[in-house]
Motif scaffolding. Structure first.
Motif, PDB file in Angstrom:
ATOM      1  N   ASP A  20      41.692  86.104   2.663  1.00  0.00           N
ATOM      2  CA  ASP A  20      40.832  87.275   2.857  1.00  0.00           C
ATOM      3  C   ASP A  20      39.356  86.860   2.844  1.00  0.00           C
ATOM      4  OD1 ASP A  20      43.377  88.251   2.341  1.00  0.00           O
ATOM      5  OD2 ASP A  20      42.661  89.983   1.221  1.00  0.00           O
ATOM      6  N   VAL A  21      38.622  87.301   3.863  1.00  0.00           N
ATOM      7  CA  VAL A  21      37.212  86.943   4.005  1.00  0.00           C
ATOM      8  C   VAL A  21      36.296  88.021   3.423  1.00  0.00           C
ATOM      9  CG1 VAL A  21      35.374  86.467   5.688  1.00  0.00           C
ATOM     10  CG2 VAL A  21      37.650  85.480   6.009  1.00  0.00           C
ATOM     11  N   HIS A  22      36.659  89.296   3.613  1.00  0.00           N
ATOM     12  CA  HIS A  22      35.898  90.430   3.073  1.00  0.00           C
ATOM     13  C   HIS A  22      34.413  90.358   3.408  1.00  0.00           C
ATOM     14  CE1 HIS A  22      39.150  92.480   1.057  1.00  0.00           C
ATOM     15  NE2 HIS A  22      39.554  91.338   0.537  1.00  0.00           N
ATOM     16  N   GLY A  23      34.122  89.963   4.648  1.00  0.00           N
ATOM     17  CA  GLY A  23      32.747  89.983   5.126  1.00  0.00           C
ATOM     18  C   GLY A  23      31.943  88.735   4.842  1.00  0.00           C
ATOM     19  N   TYR A  24      32.491  87.793   4.060  1.00  0.00           N
ATOM     20  CA  TYR A  24      31.762  86.573   3.711  1.00  0.00           C
ATOM     21  C   TYR A  24      32.004  85.501   4.780  1.00  0.00           C
ATOM     22  CZ  TYR A  24      31.030  88.619  -0.928  1.00  0.00           C
ATOM     23  OH  TYR A  24      30.651  89.428  -1.977  1.00  0.00           O
ATOM     24  N   HIS A  25      31.522  85.759   5.981  1.00  0.00           N
ATOM     25  CA  HIS A  25      31.793  84.861   7.096  1.00  0.00           C
ATOM     26  C   HIS A  25      31.041  83.537   6.965  1.00  0.00           C
ATOM     27  CE1 HIS A  25      34.037  87.819   9.568  1.00  0.00           C
ATOM     28  NE2 HIS A  25      33.422  88.639   8.716  1.00  0.00           N
ATOM     29  N   PHE A  52      39.334  90.574   7.279  1.00  0.00           N
ATOM     30  CA  PHE A  52      38.292  89.770   7.912  1.00  0.00           C
ATOM     31  C   PHE A  52      36.958  90.497   7.828  1.00  0.00           C
ATOM     32  CE2 PHE A  52      36.397  88.002  11.963  1.00  0.00           C
ATOM     33  CZ  PHE A  52      36.434  86.668  11.609  1.00  0.00           C
ATOM     34  N   GLU A  53      36.975  91.807   8.046  1.00  0.00           N
ATOM     35  CA  GLU A  53      35.803  92.693   7.974  1.00  0.00           C
ATOM     36  C   GLU A  53      34.743  92.328   9.016  1.00  0.00           C
ATOM     37  OE1 GLU A  53      34.317  94.105   4.266  1.00  0.00           O
ATOM     38  OE2 GLU A  53      36.248  93.862   3.246  1.00  0.00           O
ATOM     39  N   ALA A  54      35.076  92.620  10.256  1.00  0.00           N
ATOM     40  CA  ALA A  54      34.175  92.345  11.385  1.00  0.00           C
ATOM     41  C   ALA A  54      33.233  93.534  11.607  1.00  0.00           C
ATOM     42  CB  ALA A  54      34.999  92.074  12.649  1.00  0.00           C
ATOM     43  N   HIS A  55      32.328  93.748  10.660  1.00  0.00           N
ATOM     44  CA  HIS A  55      31.379  94.862  10.737  1.00  0.00           C
ATOM     45  C   HIS A  55      30.157  94.468  11.551  1.00  0.00           C
ATOM     46  CE1 HIS A  55      33.781  96.726   7.667  1.00  0.00           C
ATOM     47  NE2 HIS A  55      33.482  95.806   6.774  1.00  0.00           N
ATOM     48  N   ARG A  56      29.946  95.168  12.660  1.00  0.00           N
ATOM     49  CA  ARG A  56      28.755  94.899  13.473  1.00  0.00           C
ATOM     50  C   ARG A  56      27.516  95.572  12.907  1.00  0.00           C
ATOM     51  NH1 ARG A  56      31.139  97.383  18.838  1.00  0.00           N
ATOM     52  NH2 ARG A  56      31.677  98.908  17.201  1.00  0.00           N
ATOM     53  N   LYS A  69      31.919 101.123  -3.521  1.00  0.00           N
ATOM     54  CA  LYS A  69      31.344  99.917  -4.128  1.00  0.00           C
ATOM     55  C   LYS A  69      31.740  98.655  -3.367  1.00  0.00           C
ATOM     56  CE  LYS A  69      35.038  99.328  -7.580  1.00  0.00           C
ATOM     57  NZ  LYS A  69      35.302  99.188  -9.034  1.00  0.00           N
ATOM     58  N   TYR A  70      32.798  98.736  -2.544  1.00  0.00           N
ATOM     59  CA  TYR A  70      33.236  97.570  -1.772  1.00  0.00           C
ATOM     60  C   TYR A  70      32.736  97.600  -0.327  1.00  0.00           C
ATOM     61  CZ  TYR A  70      36.446  96.740  -5.650  1.00  0.00           C
ATOM     62  OH  TYR A  70      36.975  96.510  -6.893  1.00  0.00           O
ATOM     63  N   LYS A  71      32.018  98.635   0.050  1.00  0.00           N
ATOM     64  CA  LYS A  71      31.542  98.743   1.425  1.00  0.00           C
ATOM     65  C   LYS A  71      30.204  98.020   1.568  1.00  0.00           C
ATOM     66  CE  LYS A  71      34.037 102.781   3.063  1.00  0.00           C
ATOM     67  NZ  LYS A  71      33.965 103.998   3.881  1.00  0.00           N
ATOM     68  N   GLN A  72      30.296  96.755   1.917  1.00  0.00           N
ATOM     69  CA  GLN A  72      29.120  95.919   2.141  1.00  0.00           C
ATOM     70  C   GLN A  72      29.164  95.378   3.565  1.00  0.00           C
ATOM     71  OE1 GLN A  72      28.925  92.937  -0.920  1.00  0.00           O
ATOM     72  NE2 GLN A  72      29.316  94.412  -2.565  1.00  0.00           N
ATOM     73  N   LEU A  73      28.021  95.340   4.219  1.00  0.00           N
ATOM     74  CA  LEU A  73      27.968  94.977   5.631  1.00  0.00           C
ATOM     75  C   LEU A  73      28.480  93.566   5.883  1.00  0.00           C
ATOM     76  CD1 LEU A  73      27.210  95.840   8.480  1.00  0.00           C
ATOM     77  CD2 LEU A  73      24.877  95.060   8.021  1.00  0.00           C
ATOM     78  N   GLY A  74      28.184  92.640   5.012  1.00  0.00           N
ATOM     79  CA  GLY A  74      28.651  91.276   5.200  1.00  0.00           C
ATOM     80  C   GLY A  74      27.873  90.525   6.264  1.00  0.00           C
ATOM     81  N   ASP A  75      28.458  89.411   6.744  1.00  0.00           N
ATOM     82  CA  ASP A  75      27.744  88.483   7.620  1.00  0.00           C
ATOM     83  C   ASP A  75      28.108  88.588   9.091  1.00  0.00           C
ATOM     84  OD1 ASP A  75      26.774  87.312   5.213  1.00  0.00           O
ATOM     85  OD2 ASP A  75      28.524  85.997   5.122  1.00  0.00           O
ATOM     86  N   PHE A  76      29.157  89.327   9.437  1.00  0.00           N
ATOM     87  CA  PHE A  76      29.650  89.299  10.811  1.00  0.00           C
ATOM     88  C   PHE A  76      28.578  89.697  11.827  1.00  0.00           C
ATOM     89  CE2 PHE A  76      31.697  91.329  14.489  1.00  0.00           C
ATOM     90  CZ  PHE A  76      32.525  90.302  14.919  1.00  0.00           C
ATOM     91  N   HIS A  77      27.682  90.602  11.436  1.00  0.00           N
ATOM     92  CA  HIS A  77      26.656  91.067  12.375  1.00  0.00           C
ATOM     93  C   HIS A  77      25.781  89.912  12.853  1.00  0.00           C
ATOM     94  CE1 HIS A  77      23.139  90.963   9.578  1.00  0.00           C
ATOM     95  NE2 HIS A  77      24.092  91.070   8.665  1.00  0.00           N
ATOM     96  N   GLN A  78      25.638  88.861  12.049  1.00  0.00           N
ATOM     97  CA  GLN A  78      24.850  87.696  12.469  1.00  0.00           C
ATOM     98  C   GLN A  78      25.525  86.978  13.641  1.00  0.00           C
ATOM     99  OE1 GLN A  78      24.134  85.161   9.089  1.00  0.00           O
ATOM    100  NE2 GLN A  78      23.641  86.897   7.747  1.00  0.00           N
ATOM    101  N   TYR A  79      26.849  86.954  13.622  1.00  0.00           N
ATOM    102  CA  TYR A  79      27.611  86.319  14.704  1.00  0.00           C
ATOM    103  C   TYR A  79      27.652  87.246  15.924  1.00  0.00           C
ATOM    104  CZ  TYR A  79      28.973  83.170  10.979  1.00  0.00           C
ATOM    105  OH  TYR A  79      28.936  82.260   9.947  1.00  0.00           O
TER     106      TYR A  79
END
Length: 279
Positions: A20-25, A52-56, A69-79
Motif C-alpha cells: 500500500d502506497v497511500h499517496g507516498y509516491h 495507490f491513491e492517484a490523487h491529481r 484524517k486520512y484524506k491527504q493529497l499525497g505526491d501523485f499530483h507531482q507526477y
C-alpha cells in the motif's frame, strides 16, 4: 497501454511488487531505488497491490472513501503535472482508499500518464511475457451481489459504493485460462490459518483475515504467485495443489515500513517463465 511489451521478450527480467502506497509516491520511488542498488539491477517494471491513491487534486481527494484524517493529497499530483516521472512502468490495482471519481473512467484499465497504468476493476494483461490478473477493491458480503453504480449516474451515491468488488468482477477473472500472477488488495480466506510466517501472527490475530471469493479465484486459477496488500503486514505462505504445483503468496506492508513493503523478483525464460524471489 503496455510499454514493457514494445520490444522483444528478454531472456531475463526483473520486477518489483509494492504494498500500500497511500499517496507516498516519492517514498515508493526512493524505496524501489534502494532495492535496485542492493540488487545491482534496474527493474523492468513494478506491480502494486492497491491503495495507490492517484490523487491529481483536491477534487479527486474528495471522491475517496476514508475518514477525514486520512484524506491527504499525497505526491501523485507531482507526477500528473509532469514535474517528476516514474522511473519504471508501474501497474496497479485499486484498494479501498482510491479516488474512484477518477479511476471509474478506466474500469477496463488504462494508461493514466507515462509509466503509470491502472489495471481496472478485473482485468488480465500480459506484461513482460507474464499473464498478470488483478482484482480491484475489497469484499463485503452485503455488497457482493449488488450491481455497482456508474460514477455520477445517480444522486445520493456514496464514495463507499465503489470500494468493493462484486460477483461480476470475480466471474470475469474466473474465465481466464492461465494466470502467472494474481494481484489482490484483500487477502484470500484461509491464508493466515493454513500456514505462513509465525512472526506475523500476533498482529494479524486482531484483524479480519481475507474473503472466500479471493480464495475461490486462487483455487481456480492456481497462479504461480499471489501478491496482496490491505493488512499493512508482510506475510508469506504457499499452497500446494493436487498436481504438486504450488501457489506462493507474498503480502506486503505499508510503504512507510520500508523494505517490508517491497518484493523483488527475477524471471528466467526457458521452458516457461520461472519466477524467483530475490527479497
Amino acid at each position: 497501454m503496455n510499454d514493457i511489451q514494445r520490444g522483444p521478450l528478454m531472456d531475463e527480467l526483473y520486477f518489483a511488487v509494492v504494498g500500500d502506497v497511500h499517496g507516498y509516491h516519492n517514498r515508493m520511488v526512493a524505496q524501489l531505488k534502494k532495492c535496485e542498488k542492493r540488487l545491482g539491477r534496474t527493474f523492468d517494471f513494478v506491480l502494486q497491490v492497491g491503495d495507490f491513491e492517484a490523487h491529481r487534486d483536491e477534487d479527486d481527494l474528495r471522491t475517496m472513501s476514508a475518514p477525514s484524517k486520512y484524506k491527504q493529497l499525497g505526491d501523485f499530483h507531482q507526477y500528473w503535472s509532469g514535474r517528476v516521472r516514474y522511473p519504471w512502468p508501474i501497474y496497479f490495482i485499486g484498494g479501498n482508499h482510491e479516488p474512484y471519481g477518477f479511476l471509474e473512467s478506466y474500469v477496463e484499465g488504462g494508461c493514466l500518464l507515462p509509466h503509470c497504468h491502472y489495471l481496472g476493476r478485473s482485468q488480465s494483461q500480459e506484461i513482460g511475457g507474464l499473464e498478470i490478473a488483478g482484482l480491484t477493491g475489497i469484499y463485503a458480503e452485503e455488497r457482493f451481489e449488488q450491481e455497482r453504480p456508474v460514477w455520477g449516474a445517480r444522486s445520493g451515491q456514496s464514495n463507499k459504493d465503489f470500494i468493493f468488488f462484486d460477483d461480476r468482477d470475480v466471474m470475469a477473472l474466473m474465465e481466464l485460462e492461465q494466470v502467472d500472477i494474481l494481484l489482490l488488495h484483500d487477502w484470500p480466506e484461509g491464508l493466515f490459518e493454513e500456514g505462513g510466517e509465525v512472526a506475523a501472527r500476533g498482529r494479524l490475530a486482531r484483524r479480519e483475515r481475507g474473503n472466500p471469493y479471493a480464495r475461490m479465484l486462487v483455487e481456480e486459477l492456481k497462479p504461480k504467485w499471489v501478491f496482496c496488500g490491505h493488512m499493512h503486514t508482510r506475510y508469506k505462505a504457499s499452497w500446494e495443489w493436487e498436481d504438486e504445483t504450488k501457489t506462493h503468496f507474498l503480502c506486503l506492508a505499508h510503504i512507510l515500513e520500508g523494505a517490508e513493503a517491497i518484493g523483488a523478483f527475477r524471471v528466467k525464460r526457458g521452458q516457461g517463465a520461472r519466477l524467483e524471489q530475490l527479497c
